[in-house]
Scaffold this motif. Structure first.
Motif, PDB file in Angstrom:
ATOM      1  N   ASP A   1      13.233   9.501  -0.523  1.00 36.33           N
ATOM      2  CA  ASP A   1      12.359  10.291   0.353  1.00 36.33           C
ATOM      3  C   ASP A   1      11.014   9.619   0.631  1.00 36.33           C
ATOM      4  OD1 ASP A   1      11.339  10.504  -2.175  1.00 36.33           O
ATOM      5  OD2 ASP A   1      10.961  12.663  -2.083  1.00 36.33           O
ATOM      6  N   GLY A   2      10.885   8.323   0.351  1.00 33.84           N
ATOM      7  CA  GLY A   2       9.615   7.661   0.628  1.00 33.84           C
ATOM      8  C   GLY A   2       9.408   6.441  -0.246  1.00 33.84           C
ATOM      9  N   ALA A   3       8.151   6.028  -0.394  1.00 34.96           N
ATOM     10  CA  ALA A   3       7.839   4.823  -1.155  1.00 34.96           C
ATOM     11  C   ALA A   3       6.418   4.915  -1.694  1.00 34.96           C
ATOM     12  CB  ALA A   3       7.989   3.577  -0.281  1.00 34.96           C
ATOM     13  N   VAL A   4       6.140   4.125  -2.732  1.00 29.30           N
ATOM     14  CA  VAL A   4       4.789   3.951  -3.256  1.00 29.30           C
ATOM     15  C   VAL A   4       4.594   2.463  -3.510  1.00 29.30           C
ATOM     16  CG1 VAL A   4       4.615   6.238  -4.322  1.00 29.30           C
ATOM     17  CG2 VAL A   4       5.527   4.308  -5.656  1.00 29.30           C
ATOM     18  N   VAL A   5       3.345   2.070  -3.695  1.00 25.52           N
ATOM     19  CA  VAL A   5       3.024   0.693  -4.051  1.00 25.52           C
ATOM     20  C   VAL A   5       2.681   0.639  -5.531  1.00 25.52           C
ATOM     21  CG1 VAL A   5       1.344  -1.180  -3.730  1.00 25.52           C
ATOM     22  CG2 VAL A   5       2.263   0.045  -1.746  1.00 25.52           C
ATOM     23  N   VAL A   6       3.260  -0.315  -6.224  1.00 20.73           N
ATOM     24  CA  VAL A   6       2.968  -0.551  -7.635  1.00 20.73           C
ATOM     25  C   VAL A   6       2.210  -1.870  -7.732  1.00 20.73           C
ATOM     26  CG1 VAL A   6       3.922  -0.995  -9.929  1.00 20.73           C
ATOM     27  CG2 VAL A   6       4.998   0.707  -8.427  1.00 20.73           C
ATOM     28  N   LYS A   7       1.054  -1.833  -8.393  1.00 21.78           N
ATOM     29  CA  LYS A   7       0.229  -3.035  -8.524  1.00 21.78           C
ATOM     30  C   LYS A   7      -0.117  -3.266  -9.976  1.00 21.78           C
ATOM     31  CE  LYS A   7      -3.882  -5.329  -6.623  1.00 21.78           C
ATOM     32  NZ  LYS A   7      -4.934  -5.286  -5.574  1.00 21.78           N
ATOM     33  N   ALA A   8       0.050  -4.509 -10.423  1.00 20.78           N
ATOM     34  CA  ALA A   8      -0.325  -4.906 -11.775  1.00 20.78           C
ATOM     35  C   ALA A   8      -1.407  -5.970 -11.675  1.00 20.78           C
ATOM     36  CB  ALA A   8       0.881  -5.462 -12.530  1.00 20.78           C
ATOM     37  N   THR A   9      -2.559  -5.708 -12.253  1.00 24.60           N
ATOM     38  CA  THR A   9      -3.684  -6.619 -12.137  1.00 24.60           C
ATOM     39  C   THR A   9      -4.451  -6.705 -13.449  1.00 24.60           C
ATOM     40  OG1 THR A   9      -5.786  -7.039 -10.978  1.00 24.60           O
ATOM     41  CG2 THR A   9      -5.090  -4.756 -11.185  1.00 24.60           C
ATOM     42  N   ALA A  10      -4.981  -7.893 -13.717  1.00 25.97           N
ATOM     43  CA  ALA A  10      -5.831  -8.059 -14.892  1.00 25.97           C
ATOM     44  C   ALA A  10      -7.251  -7.588 -14.619  1.00 25.97           C
ATOM     45  CB  ALA A  10      -5.842  -9.525 -15.329  1.00 25.97           C
ATOM     46  N   SER A  11      -7.584  -7.399 -13.346  1.00 25.62           N
ATOM     47  CA  SER A  11      -8.929  -6.967 -12.973  1.00 25.62           C
ATOM     48  C   SER A  11      -9.100  -5.480 -13.239  1.00 25.62           C
ATOM     49  CB  SER A  11      -9.186  -7.257 -11.497  1.00 25.62           C
ATOM     50  OG  SER A  11     -10.386  -6.640 -11.067  1.00 25.62           O
ATOM     51  N   ALA A  12     -10.262  -5.128 -13.798  1.00 20.84           N
ATOM     52  CA  ALA A  12     -10.571  -3.713 -14.040  1.00 20.84           C
ATOM     53  C   ALA A  12     -11.371  -3.107 -12.904  1.00 20.84           C
ATOM     54  CB  ALA A  12     -11.350  -3.578 -15.349  1.00 20.84           C
TER      55      ALA A  12
ATOM     56  N   TRP B   1      -2.050  -1.053 -14.421  1.00 19.84           N
ATOM     57  CA  TRP B   1      -0.916  -0.723 -13.556  1.00 19.84           C
ATOM     58  C   TRP B   1      -1.310   0.466 -12.686  1.00 19.84           C
ATOM     59  CZ3 TRP B   1       3.733  -3.438 -13.559  1.00 19.84           C
ATOM     60  CH2 TRP B   1       3.855  -4.420 -14.561  1.00 19.84           C
ATOM     61  N   LEU B   2      -1.218   0.281 -11.381  1.00 13.07           N
ATOM     62  CA  LEU B   2      -1.600   1.317 -10.433  1.00 13.07           C
ATOM     63  C   LEU B   2      -0.393   1.723  -9.590  1.00 13.07           C
ATOM     64  CD1 LEU B   2      -4.896  -0.308  -9.073  1.00 13.07           C
ATOM     65  CD2 LEU B   2      -4.680   1.363 -10.924  1.00 13.07           C
ATOM     66  N   VAL B   3      -0.281   3.016  -9.328  1.00  7.63           N
ATOM     67  CA  VAL B   3       0.676   3.532  -8.343  1.00  7.63           C
ATOM     68  C   VAL B   3      -0.153   4.079  -7.191  1.00  7.63           C
ATOM     69  CG1 VAL B   3       2.513   5.181  -7.858  1.00  7.63           C
ATOM     70  CG2 VAL B   3       2.407   4.039 -10.098  1.00  7.63           C
ATOM     71  N   ILE B   4      -0.011   3.449  -6.027  1.00 12.19           N
ATOM     72  CA  ILE B   4      -0.885   3.700  -4.889  1.00 12.19           C
ATOM     73  C   ILE B   4      -0.063   4.192  -3.703  1.00 12.19           C
ATOM     74  CG2 ILE B   4      -2.639   2.664  -3.379  1.00 12.19           C
ATOM     75  CD1 ILE B   4      -2.909   0.426  -5.484  1.00 12.19           C
ATOM     76  N   GLU B   5      -0.682   5.025  -2.903  1.00 14.89           N
ATOM     77  CA  GLU B   5      -0.068   5.504  -1.661  1.00 14.89           C
ATOM     78  C   GLU B   5       0.451   4.330  -0.831  1.00 14.89           C
ATOM     79  OE1 GLU B   5      -1.521   7.598   2.548  1.00 14.89           O
ATOM     80  OE2 GLU B   5      -2.914   7.364   0.871  1.00 14.89           O
ATOM     81  N   ASN B   6       1.655   4.448  -0.329  1.00 13.84           N
ATOM     82  CA  ASN B   6       2.233   3.424   0.540  1.00 13.84           C
ATOM     83  C   ASN B   6       1.781   3.634   1.982  1.00 13.84           C
ATOM     84  OD1 ASN B   6       4.138   1.276   1.293  1.00 13.84           O
ATOM     85  ND2 ASN B   6       5.288   2.932   2.272  1.00 13.84           N
TER      86      ASN B   6
ATOM     87  N   ARG C   1      -1.378   1.346   8.240  1.00  9.52           N
ATOM     88  CA  ARG C   1      -1.392   2.646   8.931  1.00  9.52           C
ATOM     89  C   ARG C   1      -0.523   3.651   8.195  1.00  9.52           C
ATOM     90  NH1 ARG C   1      -3.939   2.364  13.747  1.00  9.52           N
ATOM     91  NH2 ARG C   1      -4.142   0.301  14.710  1.00  9.52           N
ATOM     92  N   ARG C   2      -1.064   4.858   8.068  1.00  8.83           N
ATOM     93  CA  ARG C   2      -0.269   5.960   7.544  1.00  8.83           C
ATOM     94  C   ARG C   2       0.758   6.378   8.598  1.00  8.83           C
ATOM     95  NH1 ARG C   2      -5.594   7.600   5.116  1.00  8.83           N
ATOM     96  NH2 ARG C   2      -5.235   7.678   2.857  1.00  8.83           N
ATOM     97  N   ALA C   3       1.628   7.300   8.218  1.00  4.42           N
ATOM     98  CA  ALA C   3       2.666   7.750   9.145  1.00  4.42           C
ATOM     99  C   ALA C   3       2.075   8.346  10.412  1.00  4.42           C
ATOM    100  CB  ALA C   3       3.572   8.758   8.451  1.00  4.42           C
ATOM    101  N   ASN C   4       0.857   8.914  10.321  1.00  4.94           N
ATOM    102  CA  ASN C   4       0.222   9.514  11.505  1.00  4.94           C
ATOM    103  C   ASN C   4      -0.551   8.495  12.344  1.00  4.94           C
ATOM    104  OD1 ASN C   4      -2.049   8.998   9.976  1.00  4.94           O
ATOM    105  ND2 ASN C   4      -2.700  11.142   9.794  1.00  4.94           N
ATOM    106  N   GLY C   5      -0.493   7.216  11.946  1.00  3.08           N
ATOM    107  CA  GLY C   5      -1.150   6.162  12.711  1.00  3.08           C
ATOM    108  C   GLY C   5      -2.554   5.835  12.255  1.00  3.08           C
ATOM    109  N   ALA C   6      -3.112   6.623  11.335  1.00  4.34           N
ATOM    110  CA  ALA C   6      -4.488   6.394  10.880  1.00  4.34           C
ATOM    111  C   ALA C   6      -4.558   5.156   9.991  1.00  4.34           C
ATOM    112  CB  ALA C   6      -5.005   7.611  10.119  1.00  4.34           C
ATOM    113  N   LEU C   7      -5.590   4.347  10.213  1.00  4.65           N
ATOM    114  CA  LEU C   7      -5.787   3.144   9.403  1.00  4.65           C
ATOM    115  C   LEU C   7      -6.350   3.495   8.030  1.00  4.65           C
ATOM    116  CD1 LEU C   7      -7.306   0.443  11.805  1.00  4.65           C
ATOM    117  CD2 LEU C   7      -5.116   0.345  10.625  1.00  4.65           C
ATOM    118  N   SER C   8      -6.029   2.653   7.041  1.00  3.58           N
ATOM    119  CA  SER C   8      -6.588   2.799   5.710  1.00  3.58           C
ATOM    120  C   SER C   8      -6.716   1.406   5.109  1.00  3.58           C
ATOM    121  CB  SER C   8      -5.697   3.688   4.840  1.00  3.58           C
ATOM    122  OG  SER C   8      -6.345   4.051   3.649  1.00  3.58           O
ATOM    123  N   LEU C   9      -7.731   1.215   4.263  1.00  2.00           N
ATOM    124  CA  LEU C   9      -8.030  -0.088   3.672  1.00  2.00           C
ATOM    125  C   LEU C   9      -7.637  -0.100   2.200  1.00  2.00           C
ATOM    126  CD1 LEU C   9      -9.381  -2.916   3.713  1.00  2.00           C
ATOM    127  CD2 LEU C   9     -11.569  -1.761   3.289  1.00  2.00           C
ATOM    128  N   PHE C  10      -6.771  -1.041   1.838  1.00  2.00           N
ATOM    129  CA  PHE C  10      -6.392  -1.180   0.435  1.00  2.00           C
ATOM    130  C   PHE C  10      -6.900  -2.522  -0.107  1.00  2.00           C
ATOM    131  CE2 PHE C  10      -2.898  -2.555   3.151  1.00  2.00           C
ATOM    132  CZ  PHE C  10      -2.534  -3.785   2.630  1.00  2.00           C
TER     133      PHE C  10
END
Length: 298
Positions: A44-55, A89-94, A191-200
């Motif tokens: 039913d969708g997706a998420v972004v998983v990020k692993a980083t040493a940066s705090a 480890w972060l789980v972020i909006e796709n 862009r989100r599903a509604n077309g709005a831009l977002s910065l990651f």
């Protein structure tokens, strides 16, 4: 998929299954930092998983992002933030649709991006945020030398002097006038599903000046005229009222900032601190001498 998820923490996998169901696929996403990023897909969708040493980025999402979102800065939502194995480890909006920058011959500032950065700089100015120091470093002679080591000897000789002048001028970019994204390059917008831009990708969030962010939004090897378009669009925003720099001063700073970004990338590649694609390194090495000349004497 197993190869990718074998290294994921058990707590992360339990969260994903409990919140989104069983994984149906994992896509490794690109990037030039040493962080690892994946898109985890579900029925039913997706998420972004990020692993980083940066705090920096985890602290940004916890302590800064809610306030900036309230001020109209488009930032993805975060679902999970945990530490395991020395990494965050972060789980972020796709953001399902990547931002596509116009071709250089038809480039002009994106009004939504300009507005988002103006809101960011205005909302974060004069604030104190409890975030770790960004890994972004000041432009140093060592960085210049590392970058020049990747050029053929004749090209290095040609650009050495102007690079060092820009290096000296870069001190103004470290002025803590406001907080900046540090890397609002076109690939870091979606862009989100509604077309709005977002910065990651907020790993380089830090104090600085607007010109650094503005320069990064202009793709390729920009002309002074392209920088001027970005500066005028920014200064036209109501959030930029009272900014202490003229258009020409912003353009001068953007030239230095863009050059500094290129030097930082090359230096990081030369010292093994980043994974810059070979094609990008070759493009920078080939194009920088002519581009620096086109900007005029610094």
């Amino acid at each position: 998929m197993g190869t990718d998820t074998d290294q994921w923490p058990a707590e992360l996998l339990r969260y994903l299954r409990g919140t989104h169901g069983e994984l149906v696929g994992v896509d490794r996403l690109g990037g030039w930092s040493v962080a690892e990023v994946w898109r985890a897909r579900f029925s039913d969708g997706a998420v972004v998983v990020k692993a980083t040493a940066s705090a920096v980025e985890p602290a940004f999402y916890r302590r800064v992002a809610p306030e900036l979102r309230a001020a109209g800065v488009p930032i993805p939502e975060i679902e999970l933030d945990l530490v395991e194995g020395g990494r965050n480890w972060l789980v972020i909006e796709n953001l399902p649709t990547p931002f596509v920058s116009p071709p250089l011959t038809a480039w002009e500032p994106d009004q939504d991006i300009t507005a988002a950065l103006a809101r960011l700089h205005a909302a974060a100015r004069g604030r104190t945020f409890e975030v770790p120091q960004s890994r972004a470093s000041k432009w140093t002679p060592t960085m210049t030398a590392s970058a020049l080591s990747l050029f053929p000897s004749d090209a290095a000789l040609q650009i050495g002097a102007p690079l060092r002048v820009h290096e000296e001028q870069a001190a103004v970019l470290a002025e803590p006038w406001c907080w900046i994204s540090g890397d609002p390059s076109p690939p870091n917008w979606g862009r989100r599903a509604n077309g709005a831009l977002s910065l990651f990708d907020w790993e380089l969030f830090r104090q600085g000046v607007p010109a650094t962010d503005l320069a990064i939004t202009v793709p390729g090897f920009p002309s002074r005229e392209m920088f001027g378009l970005a500066a005028r669009a920014y200064l036209a925003r109501p959030e930029a009222t009272g900014i202490p720099w003229s258009e020409s001063q912003l353009v001068d700073q953007m030239c230095v900032a863009k050059c500094g970004t290129a030097v930082a990338m090359l230096a990081a590649q030369a010292t093994g601190r980043a994974r810059v694609p070979e094609a990008t390194v070759a493009w920078l090495v080939e194009g920088m001498p002519g581009w620096l000349k086109s900007l005029g004497a610094p």
